[in-house]
Design an enzyme around this catalytic site. Structure first.
Site, PDB file in Angstrom:
ATOM      1  N   HIS A  91     -27.224  89.818  18.664  1.00  0.00           N
ATOM      2  CA  HIS A  91     -25.970  90.021  17.952  1.00  0.00           C
ATOM      3  C   HIS A  91     -25.068  88.850  17.627  1.00  0.00           C
ATOM      4  O   HIS A  91     -24.631  88.961  16.053  1.00  0.00           O
ATOM      5  CB  HIS A  91     -24.782  90.782  18.889  1.00  0.00           C
ATOM      6  CG  HIS A  91     -24.995  91.966  18.638  1.00  0.00           C
ATOM      7  ND1 HIS A  91     -25.656  92.652  19.979  1.00  0.00           N
ATOM      8  CD2 HIS A  91     -25.157  93.177  18.612  1.00  0.00           C
ATOM      9  CE1 HIS A  91     -26.149  93.875  19.635  1.00  0.00           C
ATOM     10  NE2 HIS A  91     -25.407  94.224  18.463  1.00  0.00           N
ATOM     11  N   ARG A 116     -20.403 100.120  12.982  1.00  0.00           N
ATOM     12  CA  ARG A 116     -19.808  99.153  14.552  1.00  0.00           C
ATOM     13  C   ARG A 116     -19.010  99.181  15.733  1.00  0.00           C
ATOM     14  O   ARG A 116     -18.168  98.128  15.328  1.00  0.00           O
ATOM     15  CB  ARG A 116     -20.586  97.652  14.806  1.00  0.00           C
ATOM     16  CG  ARG A 116     -22.482  97.730  14.704  1.00  0.00           C
ATOM     17  CD  ARG A 116     -22.939  96.663  15.301  1.00  0.00           C
ATOM     18  NE  ARG A 116     -24.227  96.390  14.733  1.00  0.00           N
ATOM     19  CZ  ARG A 116     -25.681  96.893  13.871  1.00  0.00           C
ATOM     20  NH1 ARG A 116     -25.539  95.970  12.712  1.00  0.00           N
ATOM     21  NH2 ARG A 116     -26.836  96.269  14.280  1.00  0.00           N
ATOM     22  N   ARG A 138     -19.521 104.239  14.942  1.00  0.00           N
ATOM     23  CA  ARG A 138     -20.717 104.756  15.431  1.00  0.00           C
ATOM     24  C   ARG A 138     -19.865 104.629  16.976  1.00  0.00           C
ATOM     25  O   ARG A 138     -19.160 103.752  16.630  1.00  0.00           O
ATOM     26  CB  ARG A 138     -21.694 103.084  15.987  1.00  0.00           C
ATOM     27  CG  ARG A 138     -21.921 103.987  17.151  1.00  0.00           C
ATOM     28  CD  ARG A 138     -24.137 102.600  17.296  1.00  0.00           C
ATOM     29  NE  ARG A 138     -23.195 101.372  16.955  1.00  0.00           N
ATOM     30  CZ  ARG A 138     -23.973 100.107  17.343  1.00  0.00           C
ATOM     31  NH1 ARG A 138     -25.388 100.370  17.148  1.00  0.00           N
ATOM     32  NH2 ARG A 138     -23.853  99.257  17.281  1.00  0.00           N
ATOM     33  N   GLU A 140     -32.750 104.816  20.084  1.00  0.00           N
ATOM     34  CA  GLU A 140     -33.475 103.725  20.388  1.00  0.00           C
ATOM     35  C   GLU A 140     -33.549 103.525  21.664  1.00  0.00           C
ATOM     36  O   GLU A 140     -33.795 101.753  22.319  1.00  0.00           O
ATOM     37  CB  GLU A 140     -31.410 102.793  20.690  1.00  0.00           C
ATOM     38  CG  GLU A 140     -30.562 102.930  19.465  1.00  0.00           C
ATOM     39  CD  GLU A 140     -29.103 102.047  19.754  1.00  0.00           C
ATOM     40  OE1 GLU A 140     -29.596 101.207  19.325  1.00  0.00           O
ATOM     41  OE2 GLU A 140     -28.439 103.272  20.626  1.00  0.00           O
ATOM     42  N   ASN A 175     -33.953  98.121  16.353  1.00  0.00           N
ATOM     43  CA  ASN A 175     -33.461  96.631  17.445  1.00  0.00           C
ATOM     44  C   ASN A 175     -33.157  96.998  19.125  1.00  0.00           C
ATOM     45  O   ASN A 175     -33.671  96.103  19.399  1.00  0.00           O
ATOM     46  CB  ASN A 175     -31.653  96.099  17.177  1.00  0.00           C
ATOM     47  CG  ASN A 175     -31.650  95.891  16.438  1.00  0.00           C
ATOM     48  OD1 ASN A 175     -32.559  95.882  14.501  1.00  0.00           O
ATOM     49  ND2 ASN A 175     -30.514  95.772  15.443  1.00  0.00           N
ATOM     50  N   ASP A 176     -33.018  97.848  19.451  1.00  0.00           N
ATOM     51  CA  ASP A 176     -32.956  98.219  20.570  1.00  0.00           C
ATOM     52  C   ASP A 176     -34.398  99.191  20.686  1.00  0.00           C
ATOM     53  O   ASP A 176     -34.834  99.022  22.070  1.00  0.00           O
ATOM     54  CB  ASP A 176     -31.958  99.082  20.587  1.00  0.00           C
ATOM     55  CG  ASP A 176     -30.582  98.326  21.274  1.00  0.00           C
ATOM     56  OD1 ASP A 176     -30.971  97.196  22.157  1.00  0.00           O
ATOM     57  OD2 ASP A 176     -29.532  98.996  21.132  1.00  0.00           O
ATOM     58  N   ARG A 220     -34.071  91.992  24.108  1.00  0.00           N
ATOM     59  CA  ARG A 220     -33.756  91.288  21.989  1.00  0.00           C
ATOM     60  C   ARG A 220     -33.139  89.565  22.310  1.00  0.00           C
ATOM     61  O   ARG A 220     -33.058  88.811  21.117  1.00  0.00           O
ATOM     62  CB  ARG A 220     -32.986  92.311  21.264  1.00  0.00           C
ATOM     63  CG  ARG A 220     -31.052  92.600  21.697  1.00  0.00           C
ATOM     64  CD  ARG A 220     -30.589  93.980  21.160  1.00  0.00           C
ATOM     65  NE  ARG A 220     -30.742  93.915  20.144  1.00  0.00           N
ATOM     66  CZ  ARG A 220     -30.121  94.655  19.504  1.00  0.00           C
ATOM     67  NH1 ARG A 220     -29.720  95.979  20.104  1.00  0.00           N
ATOM     68  NH2 ARG A 220     -29.312  93.944  18.559  1.00  0.00           N
ATOM     69  N   CYS A 252     -31.550 102.252  11.008  1.00  0.00           N
ATOM     70  CA  CYS A 252     -30.412 101.157  10.758  1.00  0.00           C
ATOM     71  C   CYS A 252     -30.375 100.192  11.226  1.00  0.00           C
ATOM     72  O   CYS A 252     -29.340  99.165  11.576  1.00  0.00           O
ATOM     73  CB  CYS A 252     -27.981 102.043  11.404  1.00  0.00           C
ATOM     74  SG  CYS A 252     -28.515 102.658  13.102  1.00  0.00           S
TER      75      CYS A 252
END
Ligand code: PEP
Ligand code: MG
Length: 600
Positions: free
Chosen positions: A204, A311, A348, A451, A474-475, A485, A522
């Site tokens: 992040h 987010r 989200r 994800e 990403n996940d 990650r 996304c």
């Protein structure tokens, strides 16, 4: 002395400036800038905290029993001496006055400087006094946190520049790790770049750096130990190099590159009003990923046609345990919806846990101390369903915002049909509550993030219960490959081109289309031009990314032939080296692929 450190490039471009070091153990103290008018009061806060601690230590010493060991007396003497020494408070004042750091940050910065001096001392006795100094600073930090003035200190305004703080030099942040909550503090600050010792391409810290559109290098291992406060540093966010105290000739070369990339940006910005249509007339949707309502204007400027990922968890951070209530959340969602002027905003639901704790916990702390296995723990929708009244509060706030524009609701990390059932039950109850209380709301489309491989593999079953899906690559990469990650030690294995990852993404897009449901990506792949052709070939028509990435992706789309790319997809998916195959096949339709944030 000039030297270089290498890490993982996560946010492109060149930044040149002075290093601001945030010591590893002290990232959890508040870091913010003080308005020029508040500097004097901040110095007073520091001195007051110092006096409080001096008083505590003196009282402690006075009240020591007669037979207390002599060492204890001596220790308190040493602590009092360190506390009163000008090299601590005098120099800390300097950071407040010259740099406008808040008192806690200034104190940590000065501790960092002094700790290094202690480390270099020949005399073992003196070297060991570093621990005493750390204890003294800890006491002052605690006194500052008890000070009610802290809450009312004048934090930095969003539009200030480095010049307002009396310095002309850009500042670059160097830290062992930065917690997502701290990143949000920095987001509106004057930093021009980031360097961290740990982290991966989609950690992040990296994502927020990209959202700020400033160069960043993570996983630079020794950087925070080797770089010193105020060193001149170049961050080369294209290749992951950090050059410390560069020679004039190197500096000149990088200044030239900086100017070149500014020109390139200006050129791309002209595409803002150009519709995103491929050579074969396929229209694409380019959406923005945002973290705060204040990011919405940047999305519009970049030419986004909506928000594909808000987010919301960033609204929940830095609150010392107190979560935002329904009205506060509603105001934030409404602000984003109104700012987007009728374009869709996908909110989200709160995605905390994993590497996004609510407080200022760094990734390394999380991994090693507090939670057994955060990435597999009570995060995202699992946390929401474990806190049903908090979840319903957020759902009500989101629904209320739908009275002001087009709102879509997106739920992260769903892996079980039972979760979907519980989400729908909560939604039914929330709609009833809002109707009963006379709150207006419109229709809200419900979507889930893909994800977790389990969700991708059972997608036809999931699709029956949702209006759209958004693929969180990403996940999805993290959970498919079992690669944390945020862990630089395995970052070389975090591979978006892995055949299993590509199969899951391609299959999810195809199945969503077959079911007549909307699908977008996304995760960071959507904003990386090295994947634009691939995603187009898979049939993707909706990409959501940081606003700063939209122009380059749009340029790529404008030059692409979607149907020709689609015809080449089977060969890429069947390949043992999909990246090379894609490069060879796709580049035959145009020039060479741009460099990627992912494995080369
Ligand atoms: C993702 O996992 O791809 C995603 C977009 O969510 P986040 O990066 O916030 O976990
Ligand atoms: Mg995610």
């Amino acid at each position: 002395m000039s030297f270089q450190v290498f890490g993982i490039p996560v946010s492109r471009g060149v930044a040149i400036g002075r290093a601001v070091l945030v010591a590893s153990g002290r990232v959890d103290v508040a870091h913010y800038f003080i308005e020029p008018a508040g500097v004097e009061a901040e110095v007073d806060r520091l001195l007051h905290a110092r006096d409080v601690v001096a008083h505590e230590l003196e009282t402690l010493q006075r009240e020591l029993p007669e037979d207390a060991p002599q060492e204890l007396w001596a220790l308190l003497d040493v602590h009092l001496m360190l506390l009163r020494d000008e090299t601590l408070t005098g120099a800390t004042k300097h950071w407040i006055i010259e740099r406008h750091y808040n008192a806690e940050w200034a104190l940590s910065a000065q501790l960092e400087v002094l700790a290094r001096q202690f480390d270099e001392m020949e005399d073992e006795y003196l070297r060991e006094r570093k621990a005493d100094l750390e204890q003294v600073v800890e006491r002052v930090l605690r006194a500052l946190s008890r000070d009610p003035a802290a809450a009312t200190s004048s934090h930095v305004a969003a539009d200030v520049t480095a010049r307002d703080f009396g310095g002309e030099d850009p500042l670059l942040l160097v830290a062992a790790d930065i917690a997502p909550a701290d990143m949000m503090q920095f987001k509106r600050s004057v930093f021009h770049g980031f360097i961290t010792d740990i982290g991966g391409k989609t950690s992040h810290t990296a994502i927020v750096a990209r959202s700020m559109d400033i160069p960043a290098v993570v996983g630079a291992r020794e950087a925070s130990r080797l770089i010193r406060q105020d060193d001149w540093v170049i961050i080369d966010g294209d290749v992951g190099a950090v050059i410390v105290n560069p020679s004039p000739i190197v500096l000149e070369e990088y200044r030239f590159r900086q100017r070149q990339s500014e020109l390139e940006r200006a050129r791309l910005a002209r595409l803002r009003h150009t519709p995103a249509v491929t050579l074969d007339s396929e229209r694409m949707e380019l959406l923005a990923n945002i973290e705060m309502p204040a990011d919405a204007p940047a999305a519009l400027v970049a030419g986004a046609t909506g928000v594909g990922l808000f987010r919301s968890e960033f609204l929940f951070m830095n609150r010392e345990g107190e979560l935002p209530g329904e009205d506060e959340q509603f105001e934030a969602y409404r602000a984003a919806v109104e700012a987007m002027k009728g374009m869709p905003v996908t909110i989200r639901t709160v995605d905390v846990g994993a590497d996004k704790p609510l407080d200022r916990m760094s990734t390394s702390e999380l991994r090693h101390e507090h939670v057994l296995n955060p990435a597999l723990g009570l995060s995202a929708i699992r946390w929401c369903l474990a806190e049903p009244s908090m979840f319903r509060q957020q759902l009500r706030a989101i629904y209320r915002a739908s009275a002001y524009g087009k709102v879509r609701l997106l739920v992260p990390m769903v892996a079980h049909l039972s979760e979907l059932r519980m989400i729908h039950e909560a939604l039914t109850r929330v709609r009833q509550q809002l109707t009963d209380s006379g709150h207006a709301f419109s229709e809200v489309e419900i979507g889930v993030m893909i994800e977790v491989p389990a969700a991708a593999m059972m997608l036809p079953l999931m699709l029956k219960h949702v209006d759209f899906i958004s693929i969180g690559t990403n996940d999805l990469i993290q959970y498919t490959l079992a690669i944390d990650r945020a862990d630089e030690a395995v970052a070389h294995l975090y591979d978006a081109w892995h055949p299993a990852v590509l199969q899951l993404i391609a299959q999810s897009i195809a199945q969503a289309h077959a079911a007549g449901k909307g699908v977008s990506v996304c995760g960071e792949m959507a904003g990386d031009v090295a994947f634009t052709d691939l995603l187009l070939a898979m049939g993707l028509r909706s990409f959501s990314m940081h606003p700063s990435q939209i122009p380059a992706v749009k340029q790529r789309l404008l030059r692409a032939d979607a149907s020709r790319l689609a015809s080449q997809l089977p060969e890429v998916l069947a390949s043992e080296d999909p990246q090379q195959t894609a490069l060879a096949l796709f580049s035959s339709t145009r020039g060479p692929a741009a460099s990627s944030l992912y494995k080369h």
